[in-house]
Design a protein around this motif. Structure first.
Motif, PDB file in Angstrom:
ATOM      1  N   ASP A  22       0.912  -1.158  -0.048  1.00 20.22           N
ATOM      2  CA  ASP A  22       0.091  -0.085   0.108  1.00 20.22           C
ATOM      3  C   ASP A  22       0.872   1.076  -0.009  1.00 20.22           C
ATOM      4  N   ASP A  24       0.534   4.055   0.651  1.00 18.02           N
ATOM      5  CA  ASP A  24       0.255   5.197   1.918  1.00 18.02           C
ATOM      6  C   ASP A  24       1.243   4.928   2.865  1.00 18.02           C
ATOM      7  N   PRO A  25       1.608   5.963   3.835  1.00 19.53           N
ATOM      8  CA  PRO A  25       2.484   5.626   4.948  1.00 19.53           C
ATOM      9  C   PRO A  25       1.758   4.548   5.864  1.00 19.53           C
ATOM     10  N   PRO A  27       0.004   3.982   9.353  1.00 17.31           N
ATOM     11  CA  PRO A  27      -0.761   4.695  10.258  1.00 17.31           C
ATOM     12  C   PRO A  27       0.122   4.776  11.404  1.00 17.31           C
ATOM     13  N   LYS A  30       2.702   7.447  11.426  1.00 16.05           N
ATOM     14  CA  LYS A  30       2.432   8.745  11.325  1.00 16.05           C
ATOM     15  C   LYS A  30       1.995   9.328  12.464  1.00 16.05           C
ATOM     16  N   HIS A  73       3.372  -1.517   4.189  1.00 18.74           N
ATOM     17  CA  HIS A  73       3.483  -0.276   4.116  1.00 18.74           C
ATOM     18  C   HIS A  73       5.044   0.079   4.236  1.00 18.74           C
TER      19      HIS A  73
END
Length: 241
Positions: A22, A24-25, A27, A30, A73
Motif C-alpha cells: 500500500d 500510503d504511510p 498509520p 504517522k 507499508h
C-alpha cells in the motif's frame, strides 16, 4: 472466497504468499513520530552499528483460499524497533521470512546473531526484515527475501537446494513468521562448517556462527520462542525427501 484470521501460536500451512504494498504511510509511524525518534535515540546509543533503513510492516494480514494475504507499508527500522518495545499494538503486524535449513539427517541449522545487532545472541534461522528490494511490481517476493538474507549471512545459495512447495505460517505476538524448509544434501556439521567459513571472511558479519538443532530437545541459549514451536513441529513432521 473463504477468509480466516491467523491463529496465534499455531502452525498453519498455506499454498502461497501474497503480500502487497500500500503506497500510503504506515498509520502507526504517522501517529507516533516523537516516540519513535526518542526510542531510536536509545537503541542507537546502545547499538551504534544499527542503521535506520527502510522496512515493510503490515496493517492487515489473513488467510484466504489457502493463501497468506497482507497489506504492507514502507516505513523505517526505527518504527519497527519502537513497535517491538510496546507490542502488541492494534493495526500493526510485523512479518518476516524464515528459510529452515534441513540437513540430510533431518537436523535443523540455525544461526546466532552477533552482539552488534538488535538481537544479540538470539538464535533463529538466517533472516532479515522484508524490504523494498524484495518487492516485485508491488508484491513481496518472499522466496527472494529468503535467498538474499541467507546468502548475506551464511554464504549459502538457497536456489541450489530443494524446498517444499508451500509454506508454514506461525503468528505470535512477536510477529508473523513465514517458514519454508530447504533440504541440503550434507550433514548438519558440514553446513555449520560452511557457514563458519563464510563468517570468518565476512568483513562485517551479522552472525557469530551456526547452531545445530539436532532433535526436538535442542534448546541452546537464545533460542527464540517461535523457533521452539517450529522445532517441535519440524521433528513431529519430518520433511519428505
Amino acid at each position: 472466497m473463504t477468509r480466516r484470521d491467523l491463529l496465534l501460536n499455531q502452525m498453519q500451512p498455506v499454498r502461497a504468499v501474497n503480500l502487497r504494498l500500500d503506497p500510503d504511510p504506515l498509520p502507526f509511524s504517522k501517529q507516533n513520530p516523537e516516540a519513535i525518534a526518542r526510542h531510536w535515540h536509545i537503541e542507537k546509543a546502545a547499538q551504534p552499528a544499527l542503521f535506520n533503513g527502510g522496512v515493510l510492516m503490515f496493517s492487515q494480514m489473513d488467510v484466504a483460499d489457502d493463501e497468506l494475504r497482507g497489506c504492507c507499508h514502507l516505513t523505517d527500522y526505527a518504527s519497527l524497533l519502537y513497535w517491538r518495545s510496546i507490542r502488541p499494538h492494534p493495526g500493526v503486524i510485523h512479518c518476516f521470512a524464515h528459510p529452515a535449513l534441513v540437513a540430510k539427517d533431518g537436523a535443523l541449522v540455525a544461526i546466532r546473531m552477533s552482539q552488534r545487532t538488535a538481537n544479540p545472541g538470539k538464535v533463529y534461522f538466517a533472516a532479515g526484515s522484508l524490504e523494498e528490494a524484495d518487492l516485485r511490481d508491488g508484491v513481496i517476493d518472499i522466496a527472494f527475501n529468503m535467498e538474499r538474507e541467507v546468502a548475506e549471512e551464511t554464504g549459502l545459495n538457497l536456489r541450489t537446494f530443494t524446498h517444499e512447495p508451500g509454506y508454514q505460517v506461525l503468528a505470535t505476538t512477536a510477529g508473523t513468521v513465514v517458514f519454508r524448509r530447504y533440504q541440503l544434501p550434507m550433514s548438519a556439521e558440514a553446513i555449520a562448517d560452511r557457514i563458519q567459513a563464510h563468517v570468518a571472511v565476512d568483513p562485517d558479519p551479522e552472525i557469530d556462527g551456526a547452531v545445530i538443532l539436532g532433535d526436538s530437545t535442542a534448546a541452546p541459549d537464545g533460542l527464540l520462542p517461535h523457533m521452539q514451536m517450529f522445532r517441535d513441529w519440524h521433528f513431529a513432521n519430518p520433511m519428505a525427501v
